[in-house]
Each structure stands twice: as structure tokens, then as C-alpha cells.
Design an enzyme around this catalytic site. Sequence first.
Site, PDB file in Angstrom:
ATOM      1  N   GLY A  71      65.765-101.880  35.242  1.00  0.00           N
ATOM      2  CA  GLY A  71      66.164-101.176  34.024  1.00  0.00           C
ATOM      3  C   GLY A  71      66.825 -99.841  34.334  1.00  0.00           C
ATOM      4  O   GLY A  71      67.802 -99.447  33.695  1.00  0.00           O
ATOM      5  N   THR A  72      66.302 -99.156  35.333  1.00  0.00           N
ATOM      6  CA  THR A  72      66.844 -97.848  35.692  1.00  0.00           C
ATOM      7  C   THR A  72      68.302 -97.971  36.118  1.00  0.00           C
ATOM      8  O   THR A  72      69.158 -97.169  35.707  1.00  0.00           O
ATOM      9  CB  THR A  72      65.998 -97.220  36.831  1.00  0.00           C
ATOM     10  OG1 THR A  72      64.632 -97.153  36.392  1.00  0.00           O
ATOM     11  CG2 THR A  72      66.489 -95.835  37.204  1.00  0.00           C
ATOM     12  N   ASN A 150      58.350 -96.634  25.227  1.00  0.00           N
ATOM     13  CA  ASN A 150      57.393 -97.257  26.139  1.00  0.00           C
ATOM     14  C   ASN A 150      55.976 -96.743  25.964  1.00  0.00           C
ATOM     15  O   ASN A 150      55.019 -97.431  26.268  1.00  0.00           O
ATOM     16  CB  ASN A 150      57.851 -97.070  27.597  1.00  0.00           C
ATOM     17  CG  ASN A 150      58.257 -95.649  27.894  1.00  0.00           C
ATOM     18  OD1 ASN A 150      59.178 -95.117  27.286  1.00  0.00           O
ATOM     19  ND2 ASN A 150      57.565 -95.012  28.816  1.00  0.00           N
ATOM     20  N   GLN A 178      61.897-102.008  26.696  1.00  0.00           N
ATOM     21  CA  GLN A 178      60.624-102.392  26.065  1.00  0.00           C
ATOM     22  C   GLN A 178      60.814-103.307  24.858  1.00  0.00           C
ATOM     23  O   GLN A 178      59.851-103.904  24.378  1.00  0.00           O
ATOM     24  CB  GLN A 178      59.830-101.144  25.636  1.00  0.00           C
ATOM     25  CG  GLN A 178      59.354-100.285  26.785  1.00  0.00           C
ATOM     26  CD  GLN A 178      58.306-100.976  27.668  1.00  0.00           C
ATOM     27  OE1 GLN A 178      57.702-101.981  27.296  1.00  0.00           O
ATOM     28  NE2 GLN A 178      58.089-100.428  28.856  1.00  0.00           N
ATOM     29  N   GLY A 199      63.638-107.153  34.107  1.00  0.00           N
ATOM     30  CA  GLY A 199      62.890-108.397  34.269  1.00  0.00           C
ATOM     31  C   GLY A 199      61.381-108.234  34.247  1.00  0.00           C
ATOM     32  O   GLY A 199      60.677-108.985  33.574  1.00  0.00           O
ATOM     33  N   HIS A 200      60.873-107.200  34.943  1.00  0.00           N
ATOM     34  CA  HIS A 200      59.418-107.148  35.117  1.00  0.00           C
ATOM     35  C   HIS A 200      58.657-106.748  33.861  1.00  0.00           C
ATOM     36  O   HIS A 200      57.435-106.751  33.851  1.00  0.00           O
ATOM     37  CB  HIS A 200      59.041-106.266  36.319  1.00  0.00           C
ATOM     38  CG  HIS A 200      59.182-104.793  36.120  1.00  0.00           C
ATOM     39  ND1 HIS A 200      58.115-103.963  35.959  1.00  0.00           N
ATOM     40  CD2 HIS A 200      60.282-104.001  36.083  1.00  0.00           C
ATOM     41  CE1 HIS A 200      58.539-102.709  35.841  1.00  0.00           C
ATOM     42  NE2 HIS A 200      59.859-102.708  35.916  1.00  0.00           N
ATOM     43  N   THR A 236      75.434-108.728  47.080  1.00  0.00           N
ATOM     44  CA  THR A 236      75.008-110.134  46.976  1.00  0.00           C
ATOM     45  C   THR A 236      73.845-110.240  46.003  1.00  0.00           C
ATOM     46  O   THR A 236      72.914-109.438  46.037  1.00  0.00           O
ATOM     47  CB  THR A 236      74.622-110.670  48.382  1.00  0.00           C
ATOM     48  OG1 THR A 236      75.772-110.540  49.208  1.00  0.00           O
ATOM     49  CG2 THR A 236      74.186-112.122  48.325  1.00  0.00           C
ATOM     50  N   CYS A 324      54.925 -94.313  34.730  1.00  0.00           N
ATOM     51  CA  CYS A 324      55.795 -93.651  35.704  1.00  0.00           C
ATOM     52  C   CYS A 324      55.466 -92.170  35.810  1.00  0.00           C
ATOM     53  O   CYS A 324      55.834 -91.532  36.782  1.00  0.00           O
ATOM     54  CB  CYS A 324      57.255 -93.823  35.302  1.00  0.00           C
ATOM     55  SG  CYS A 324      57.673 -95.514  34.930  1.00  0.00           S
TER      56      CYS A 324
HETATM   57  N1  PLP Z   1      63.237 -97.720  30.201  1.00  0.00           N
HETATM   58  C1  PLP Z   1      62.047 -97.905  29.637  1.00  0.00           C
HETATM   59  C2  PLP Z   1      61.888 -97.690  28.164  1.00  0.00           C
HETATM   60  C3  PLP Z   1      60.951 -98.286  30.419  1.00  0.00           C
HETATM   61  O1  PLP Z   1      59.756 -98.458  29.851  1.00  0.00           O
HETATM   62  C4  PLP Z   1      61.136 -98.466  31.814  1.00  0.00           C
HETATM   63  C5  PLP Z   1      59.991 -98.792  32.688  1.00  0.00           C
HETATM   64  O2  PLP Z   1      58.863 -98.439  32.402  1.00  0.00           O
HETATM   65  C6  PLP Z   1      62.430 -98.277  32.341  1.00  0.00           C
HETATM   66  C7  PLP Z   1      63.453 -97.913  31.502  1.00  0.00           C
HETATM   67  C8  PLP Z   1      62.700 -98.474  33.800  1.00  0.00           C
HETATM   68  O3  PLP Z   1      62.740 -99.852  34.112  1.00  0.00           O
HETATM   69  P1  PLP Z   1      62.608-100.307  35.624  1.00  0.00           P
HETATM   70  O4  PLP Z   1      61.211-100.076  36.039  1.00  0.00           O
HETATM   71  O5  PLP Z   1      62.975-101.764  35.626  1.00  0.00           O
HETATM   72  O6  PLP Z   1      63.571 -99.502  36.400  1.00  0.00           O
END
Ligand code: PLP
Length: 394
Positions: A71-72, A150, A178, A199-200, A236, A324
Site C-alpha cells: 500500500g505504501t 485504519n 482499509q 494485499g495483506h 520483475t 505502525c
Molecule cells: N494506508 C493505510 C490506511 C493503512 O492502514 C496501511 C497499513 O496499515 C497502509 C496504507 C500501508 O500499507 P502497507 O503496509 O501495505 O504498505
Amino acid sequence: MKPIYLDNNATTQVAPEVVEEMLPYFSQFYGNPSSMHTFGGNVAMKIKEARAKVADLIGAQAEEIVFTSCGTESDSTAIWAALRANPGKRHVITSNVEHPAVKNLCEYLARNGYRVSYVPVDKKGLLDVDALYSKLDDETAIVTLMWANNETGVIFPVEKVAERVRKRGAVFHTDAVQAVGKLPIHMGENEIAMLSLSGHKLHAPKGVGALYIRKGTKFAPFLLGGHQEHGRRGGTENVAAIVGLGKAAELAAAKMEEENTRVKALRDRLESGLIQAIPNAIVNGDLEKRLPNTSSIAFEFVEGESILLMLDEFGICASSGSACTSGSLEPSHVLRAMDVPFTAAHGSIRFSLSVYNTEEEIDLVIEKLPPIINRLRKMSPFWNQPAGVCRTTV
Ligand code: PLP
């Protein structure tokens, strides 16, 4: 001991069906999807299938999906793309409750010659939409807002805002990490230019995400390299994880109804059970405009970290604020932005459920948590003092 896992906004269990779908792509079908031979070509076909499934989950077209590593990365790619594609515009608008994936990039931009405007939220965590509109100007390159928070699960009206932003000539990006898999999303019916997912958070493995890029959106890649992803993301492909994300997207679409009925009912059972049993327990955030799986509860006058440690003894996994940011004892920036009093923010616990949770698990938490809070409050210097005493300690 199998954990009682109520921390699904931090990460989720990889669905067994997802694992099964992925395994052959480590050992059997290990070809490079860019290769000319059939062995690699078959892998490329499987990626194509996964792309279609992810697109289906959010009502998009397959060509609008770019696979990323998380996501980041999707968030960074979207924000940098908008800025690079519109070099004359140096204004970014965001909210003050974003995930660090967006927050920290915006802070970097503000230190490096960009103007960043922050839109506030109210006490329920709801976005001040008029404040946002008033900040839009000719220099605005991008508005980036999360779809769902989140920590509290509070939902922002991103579809409505996107329309106005596009009309004003700026790019609209949403961090929907989310929201995807929990809320119905139809990209064909809104004007959002870019959307991030991970994905996670939806029972696929860690290390894979996707960025939706609406056809016609001006784009500049973040990772320059090979021609993968039609030149929009070099490198890749993480084949097995992409295959897993495809399967997880298919499962999420099939389980959306369950998420919004059974999981929501479990969340409500947990919330009302705890609030009835524990005095001075308050739900953070709007009760309606909220993800079906998330509950953030403030247990006033105790330390969130102590609650987590004691829950851990029973194998109960939850989170204080964002996973986080836990590790630092600063109250969460989300709860501070909502003006949650210091003593409540510190004692806030986020429970986030999934389709794998059961009623028995929820009832165990309702049984175990009240005595924990009771014990901790007996040790707390703030408990039983007039409210004003502790609320002035900030
Ligand atoms: N954005 C939101 C709202 C999230 O909750 C998170 C992860 O907690 C992220 C971005 C980051 O995602 P990733 O851990 O896949 O980088």
C-alpha cells in the site's frame, strides 16, 4: 495456543485458498512472465487473470490495475505521479488523520518546496468537506484522502469529493487500503483518478499491493526499469503474491456480504458487551459512517499498552492506535486530531475483526477485558480523580 486475532487492520491471515493457489508459482511455474517461451507465457497469463480479479473487486477495468509491492508504494507512486505529471502545480491537499504512508510523504514534500494543506476532522473523525473545498486552488496538483481510517474505521466521502476535485482541475487519489474488500467499490461510477490497495489487509500475503490508475490520468512511474506493467512499474513481478492477491480479491468479493452482516454483528456484540461491562468506555469515531469490522474504544484513565500486554496473556491480539506507530508512547495523531482527551487517547484500543472470527472468541474478550481494566484502574493515578485534574495534564 491459537490466538484470538482482533488486529486485522494491521494485517490479516492469508486465506488457505490463497496459499493453495500461490504454491505452484514458487516451485512448479517459476518462469519469468516476460520470457518469450511458453513456460514464462503461462505465468503471464496467470498474472492477467489476477489483474482481472482485482479489477472486478473494485469495478475497474483490468488495464487500470498496476501491481506494486504494498500500500505504501501505491500511495507514493500516486502522489509522485501527480506531482511529476503536473510540474507547474506545487500544492497538495490531504487530511490530518492519514496513515504514515501518506502523512510522512506529505511532511517530506512540505520540507521540500511544496505547499501542503491539511483538512481537519471533527470529534467523530468526519472530514470537514467545506474546509477541503475552500483549500482547492489553481496550484493544487493532488488531493489525497483515505477512504477509511485504519484506527477508527471512519469513512470519508471520497466519491463525492473526487467529483469536485476533478472539476477544479486537480488529481484525486484515495488510500483505500482499509476499505477494499470491506466496502463495495465501483470505480466505473465515480471520478477518483487513483486508488491504492494492499494485499495483506485482505487475506493475501504481505509484499503485494496495487494502484488503480483511471484511463486518461497523466502518469509518471515511480520505479523506472523494465517494461513490466506496461512501463508503469519496472521490476520483475512478484508472481506468487500477485496470484495470491487475485485469489484474495475473488474471495473478498464473495464474502463482502458476510463482512457487512456477520462480521459487523460480531463487532457490535463486542462493542456493546464491553461498554456495558466497563464504566468510562467510549467508542472513538462516528458510529454509522464506519467500517463494519473496526471498533476503537477508549478506556479512560488506563494505559493502552498495559491493556494490550494483559490481553496478550490470554492470546488476545488487538492494537493501541495504529500498529505502525505503536512502539512509541505518543498518543495517536488520529485521536489527537479528533480532540479525544489525552487520558482517553492513551487508553484507546483498536479491535479489528475478520471473517475468521467467531462468537466464542468475542465472548471470551467480553469476559476477560473488564477485570483487566478494573485492575489497571486501581493502579492508575488518574482514576477516581475529578475529570478536570487529568484533562489538564496535556
Ligand atoms: N494506508 C493505510 C490506511 C493503512 O492502514 C496501511 C497499513 O496499515 C497502509 C496504507 C500501508 O500499507 P502497507 O503496509 O501495505 O504498505
